[in-house]
Motif scaffolding. Sequence first.
Motif, PDB file in Angstrom:
ATOM      1  N   SER A 145      -5.070  -2.342 -11.065  1.00 28.77           N
ATOM      2  CA  SER A 145      -5.751  -2.799  -9.847  1.00 28.77           C
ATOM      3  C   SER A 145      -5.377  -1.916  -8.657  1.00 28.77           C
ATOM      4  O   SER A 145      -4.372  -1.194  -8.669  1.00 28.77           O
ATOM      5  CB  SER A 145      -5.391  -4.251  -9.543  1.00 28.77           C
ATOM      6  N   ARG A 146      -6.182  -1.999  -7.625  1.00 27.78           N
ATOM      7  CA  ARG A 146      -5.968  -1.184  -6.426  1.00 27.78           C
ATOM      8  C   ARG A 146      -4.597  -1.443  -5.803  1.00 27.78           C
ATOM      9  O   ARG A 146      -3.893  -0.505  -5.418  1.00 27.78           O
ATOM     10  CB  ARG A 146      -7.077  -1.477  -5.429  1.00 27.78           C
ATOM     11  N   ARG A 149      -1.899   0.137  -8.001  1.00 25.18           N
ATOM     12  CA  ARG A 149      -2.023   1.600  -7.956  1.00 25.18           C
ATOM     13  C   ARG A 149      -1.512   2.142  -6.615  1.00 25.18           C
ATOM     14  O   ARG A 149      -0.846   3.171  -6.576  1.00 25.18           O
ATOM     15  CB  ARG A 149      -3.479   2.038  -8.184  1.00 25.18           C
ATOM     16  N   CYS A 150      -1.788   1.434  -5.516  1.00 22.79           N
ATOM     17  CA  CYS A 150      -1.283   1.860  -4.198  1.00 22.79           C
ATOM     18  C   CYS A 150       0.245   1.829  -4.169  1.00 22.79           C
ATOM     19  O   CYS A 150       0.881   2.765  -3.680  1.00 22.79           O
ATOM     20  CB  CYS A 150      -1.860   0.983  -3.094  1.00 22.79           C
TER      21      CYS A 150
END
Length: 186
Positions: A145-146, A149-150
């Motif tokens: 997921s974003r 990943r961030c």
Amino acid sequence: MRSKSDKKKSLVPRLRFPEFREAGAWEKKRLGTQGGFLTPLSGKSAKDFDTGDAKFIPYMNVFSNTFTDIQDLRSVIITDDESQNAVAKGDVFFTVSSETPEEAGMSSVLLGDVDRCYLNSFCALFRFDDHLSPNLIFLGYLLRSRSVRCHLSRGAQGATRYNISKLVFKELEFRVSNIVPPYIFG
């Protein structure tokens, strides 16, 4: 600025499905409190690969697949006197190095057991403690997921190669409900 009670309330979803009505607040957990890292393949040389009756999961399988592709395994020699960590259903694999910070820390979840299978040495192998493993399908998508990943991209360090320490993975936060089976949300 939000008060502590407002922050606690934010862990209780607004929309309550019947199976969640009695769930109460969700707990924040860190990946490092739910299991541990095991050593992937070690002590191997080029002559040990692409021969032998054991299998290993290559780097690109982890990098490219949310769920490990068990049709994309390669051969490796593992002798009886070696102490290597075989992979197991529910294991999570992470790439620990890449050419860009955005590509470091890609994950793959193993959905089934594979006999005599190991992880390549350019990846990290995380195993949940007994009874702490969340829903594997959801986990696979969560780890790509974003928000995750961030977190992992920010933890990557380097100039020409970007590496992520295991501490960055251990600090990864997610939320767990207190219903069974556990559902997690990032």
